[in-house]
Design a protein around this motif. Structure first.
Motif, PDB file in Angstrom:
ATOM      1  N   LEU C 231       0.832  -1.202   0.000  1.00  0.00           N
ATOM      2  CA  LEU C 231       0.000   0.000   0.000  1.00  0.00           C
ATOM      3  C   LEU C 231       0.870   1.256   0.000  1.00  0.00           C
ATOM      4  O   LEU C 231       0.609   2.212  -0.731  1.00  0.00           O
ATOM      5  N   LEU C 232       1.929   1.231   0.809  1.00  0.00           N
ATOM      6  CA  LEU C 232       2.816   2.399   0.857  1.00  0.00           C
ATOM      7  C   LEU C 232       3.433   2.646  -0.518  1.00  0.00           C
ATOM      8  O   LEU C 232       3.482   3.791  -0.998  1.00  0.00           O
ATOM      9  N   ALA C 233       3.899   1.574  -1.156  1.00  0.00           N
ATOM     10  CA  ALA C 233       4.476   1.743  -2.496  1.00  0.00           C
ATOM     11  C   ALA C 233       3.450   2.360  -3.436  1.00  0.00           C
ATOM     12  O   ALA C 233       3.759   3.270  -4.217  1.00  0.00           O
ATOM     13  N   LYS C 234       2.223   1.887  -3.334  1.00  0.00           N
ATOM     14  CA  LYS C 234       1.166   2.406  -4.207  1.00  0.00           C
ATOM     15  C   LYS C 234       0.941   3.909  -3.960  1.00  0.00           C
ATOM     16  O   LYS C 234       0.798   4.703  -4.893  1.00  0.00           O
ATOM     17  N   ILE C 235       0.913   4.280  -2.685  1.00  0.00           N
ATOM     18  CA  ILE C 235       0.696   5.697  -2.346  1.00  0.00           C
ATOM     19  C   ILE C 235       1.848   6.554  -2.857  1.00  0.00           C
ATOM     20  O   ILE C 235       1.644   7.601  -3.471  1.00  0.00           O
ATOM     21  N   LEU C 236       3.082   6.102  -2.599  1.00  0.00           N
ATOM     22  CA  LEU C 236       4.240   6.864  -3.081  1.00  0.00           C
ATOM     23  C   LEU C 236       4.175   7.019  -4.594  1.00  0.00           C
ATOM     24  O   LEU C 236       4.439   8.102  -5.133  1.00  0.00           O
ATOM     25  N   ASN C 237       3.803   5.938  -5.268  1.00  0.00           N
ATOM     26  CA  ASN C 237       3.868   5.948  -6.731  1.00  0.00           C
ATOM     27  C   ASN C 237       2.800   6.821  -7.377  1.00  0.00           C
ATOM     28  O   ASN C 237       2.914   7.172  -8.549  1.00  0.00           O
ATOM     29  N   MET C 238       1.754   7.161  -6.630  1.00  0.00           N
ATOM     30  CA  MET C 238       0.767   8.097  -7.170  1.00  0.00           C
ATOM     31  C   MET C 238       1.005   9.505  -6.621  1.00  0.00           C
ATOM     32  O   MET C 238       0.226  10.414  -6.885  1.00  0.00           O
ATOM     33  N   SER C 239       2.111   9.685  -5.870  1.00  0.00           N
ATOM     34  CA  SER C 239       2.378  10.979  -5.234  1.00  0.00           C
ATOM     35  C   SER C 239       3.762  11.491  -5.643  1.00  0.00           C
ATOM     36  O   SER C 239       4.403  10.926  -6.518  1.00  0.00           O
ATOM     37  N   SER C 240       4.176  12.539  -4.971  1.00  0.00           N
ATOM     38  CA  SER C 240       5.428  13.201  -5.334  1.00  0.00           C
ATOM     39  C   SER C 240       6.666  12.452  -4.853  1.00  0.00           C
ATOM     40  O   SER C 240       7.785  12.835  -5.179  1.00  0.00           O
TER      41      SER C 240
END
Lengths: 331, 331, 331, 331
Positions: C231-240
């Motif tokens: 989930l963290l990877a997913k969040i980072l990858n859609m963010s800055s």
């Protein structure tokens, strides 16, 4: 002589309500009971030294077994900090970290539940100076006095009564604090307002960590460039590279005797404890918006060492951490 | 003929061809001409001290105007290094960086074009130890001797003859080098094989930079936490945070007298020069695959300072660099 | 057609003497012999791809056994670089480090001993751009052309002909270089003057290392704070926070498939190779006085990893290095 | 009565007493009043977007003038958080830092003085996740629900309703939170238990800072090595050095349009705010004993920038900070 209210004064924008006359009467009543809270590796020998100097000690600890030895030596053991405060108007606390200090002072059975007006409360724990200031304010509201007095020196110095105390608090109270602290330490240094004892401790240990890692890097580089480590240490120590870690506590095995590097980095000051102090330095620097680039990297290096199995070794083992490890390399 | 070939020996896998008898005869012929190449801020007072001690000096520099003063004092000035080597069998070189050294020794008009067998060539420049080793090999092939002997101490120490020389090279030649170097310095330390003089210099300066930045961070943090800077310096200096930068060259204005921090960071050892030495330390560490995390960050900090206008200030000005600058903050 | 001297021009303050007519005639003579020097893990599959595209290959390597496979596939094997240069006017070199490149070009049996006028020499090694420039000057004096063309992509990309080449050199020659390089790579990018190919490669890898360590720290911190790593990877990858190391080569086991973190950090790009490239970045930054604080610390971290047994693992194993290692902790 | 106590469960070792039936009834009662506390640069446009979506808003702020605009748009303004809680059972808080959050929730006129059972309290401030957890426990004791939902995106995204919310809290409540948050943001991501919203935010911004400084160092180094900045950005963006800072928010003036680097680093995300977030990351890492070497150095660099006049500029101005400043250099 009639008690004279020396008056209140403004500290951190708030009003003080300490009656210094009560304080004076307390300080002069020497050899009355002294409270001691926290009988761990450091607190235990410290409390013993108070006993040795003839002070009746009343003590407590969350672990009952920690109290046995002191009890056999004549100390009175009670159940909790509030009871200590009920019976002694001078109390020394020696605890592992900020939350413990907050609990011992302000908790359900904390000192403040029963502290007497004019009491002198000395905290020798190493904690965030901001917490020391909070405790001082809470203590002051009860009409008592709080001083922070963290130590430098380890279990050995605690046992032999050779600790150094760095003391923060109202200057008028320093003499009273010194009377007790000099039973447990060789140096008692007044640093300024409450929190500055912690500040001095944290600053010293941050610079110590930087010097130790720097010395380790430098010795390792010099050895790889063909310099004899003893000779390199000698050259540094007569030059501008000199520091306590190079001339008193050299991290390279064989360069000096009687230091942890000569004993497989056993004893001394553990990497984990250094990492804790650097965490305090880091937090304090962050809160005051102070750039500490090397202090910050030193913190990270000791943190990495904890993650790689060095937690229990002396902090000078950073020399080994940085050095090529041939066995591992062979994988 | 009394000359005895003491034999060749293997250094770094190559054969040496030095005739130590010639060397011996040269070393004993004291007060004969000494060559000096590089009459800059440091070389000029160093050469003067040789003159003062009664040595005839034959010198050269790429900038003719640098030679005037020495000429007026009696030195013979020639056109290039080769001519110096033609007339003197003991030569000191003092140059800004590795490429200059390579050129002065191996260039078209370099020393090696006319160096005599048995000559003693001493390089006091601060350069990469790998270049010192290269020069030593080239010199050795000509039957002469090379030693690296970088200095610590600035223009003041050069003028007063109080430099420290860190000397690398064949141990049998150290006495001969010492005879000359002691005219210019108070300490002449033998460090080991060729290159170890540079290694010792680089190591000392790397640890110095780490100590200076560490002291600056620590003093700044302590001041922000409410400690008096003089008191903090005193506490550090009696504790394990002690280092040369805290007790001898404190970077905080007002803490000590007679240091650059008391004089707007003028004089002393420039940030740009420190950045250069840290670059050498970095390169050497990279080449030997040695981790130097704090040394590396110290290098970067001095590099950032050069980019922000501190190039010409004493290296203790890192205290100002880290400190809040209120004027700029007001933007 | 008569050779026309298109004239000399000044590069880095020196005169060029390249006859571009010869160059042109060479470039057009496609499918003539191509030289290949350096048949290691990378060079071997690269040379094979030239053979596959119908180029007769004439090759050499310091280790004769490295040549066998290529010989069986029809390549002509000769003794040394000079012989390659004697028989081919287009040569690709693929060597481990700067000293090897210097030797292969300027050594006793080096290319320059027999290079023909107008030859095109392409160096795909990853080395210091300053050495590339030196080689270019030496090659130019012989009337030939030098281009630096380091690759990104590992053995897999070399085998499948999917490397990226970053090319520095005279723009007029880029087409000729591209003809050969596109047999071995999917992207051939012109970067500018000689040395800029190396510069681009070094810059990319420095930022890659920073991104990888940063991603590892961030994922580790997030996991400790209770976040699910996927989930963290997913969040980072859609963010800055998104970067190649988070979205394409995630270092946390189980987050992505088909990357070294899913295979015990085997394969991929070794920590030791990354440390080498960061050493080049460091040296280049030092020489150009460029502050690279994070790049410098990244270098040190990969250096510490090499000293702690990670040399042969993929560079994404920094995640494991930073993470708590319970077994070691138990010491 | 249909209310069913769905039961208590253990979170961080304590018992929960939330009646989820009440919660459910509240969530379904859409378009009833929503409270909003904190009408600063971010809170003001966020509250406006709630109004636009038809929600009656009841708001407060410590600065009365901050409330005027919202009042004119139809919001009801009250004196303090307790009054908001008295009238609304869904409240969003948007405050500068941890102490403000603690005060707004637990202070003398705080939300908890009058919070109704079953209320949904969403905190969009960026604060220490440990404080979020503390607030959640205190809120839970009152029978209400707390979620942390920090945002990414600046004032522009707040105005256009394009924020990203990272939400931590009981999963059953996520739908209710999403209903409100989607009026103010384009993405509403569920991250896990209370505190994980903050964790995700902090992790993203730490990696963002590392990527931005890394990109700035890399672009600066490449430019000094002769690469055209646009070309270098293009190469990085098709290679493994790619990151959000290189491909979406490039820090080098002239490389991209519509980013702060093209507008003298005005607008965007201020260096001071980044330094604050990195301070949170640092504190969180320290508390969880997680090594974050690059994150820590990034924090220090942004801290140094604040001390050197960059506090108000966009955080991509680190490119200018690292770059040689010729005017200053001329001193």
């Amino acid at each position: 002589m009639a008690a004279i209210l020396r008056g209140s004064r403004n500290v951190w924008g708030r009003i003080r309500h300490v009656d210094y006359t009560l304080v004076s009467s307390r300080s002069m009543a020497s050899k009355t009971q002294v409270g001691f809270i926290g009988l761990g590796n450091m607190g235990n020998p410290m409390a013993k030294n108070l006993l040795k100097h003839g002070y009746p000690v009343i003590a407590t600890d969350v672990f009952p077994e920690s109290c046995k030895e002191l009890q056999e030596l004549g100390a009175q053991i009670v159940d909790n900090p509030a009871e200590v405060a009920d019976k002694a108007d001078r109390i020394v606390t020696m605890l592992p970290s900020s939350p413990n200090v907050i609990d011992v002072y302000t908790g359900a059975n904390g000192i403040l539940k029963k502290v007497k007006k004019g009491s002198l409360l000395i905290d020798s724990s190493t904690i965030d100076p901001a917490v020391s200031k909070e405790m001082a304010l809470a203590v002051e509201k009860m009409g008592a006095v709080f001083m922070d007095a963290p130590v430098s020196g380890g279990v050995g110095a605690a046992t032999s009564g050779k600790l150094t105390f760095m003391v923060g608090g109202v200057e008028e109270e320093f003499t009273a604090a010194q009377e007790l602290l000099s039973c447990m330490g060789a140096n008692v240094v007044y640093c300024g307002a409450v929190g500055t004892g912690q500040a001095a401790k944290i600053c010293n240990n941050m610079l110590l960590a930087i010097g130790m890692i720097g010395t380790s890097e430098t010795m390792n580089l010099g050895i790889r460039l063909g310099l004899d480590p003893k000779l390199l240490a000698k050259i540094l120590n007569m030059s501008s590279g000199r520091c306590w870690s190079s001339d008193t506590y050299n991290p390279v095995p064989g360069v000096m005797e009687g230091v942890p590097s000569g004993n497989n980095y056993q004893g001394g000051f553990g990497t984990q404890l250094m990492a804790k102090d650097l965490g305090l330095a880091q937090a304090t620097a962050t809160n005051t918006k102070t750039p500490v680039p090397l202090g910050s990297l030193a913190h990270q290096i000791y943190r990495m060492m904890c993650a790689r199995g060095y937690a229990g070794k002396d902090f000078s083992s950073v020399f080994m951490f940085l050095r090529e490890d041939e066995k591992e390399e062979g994988q």
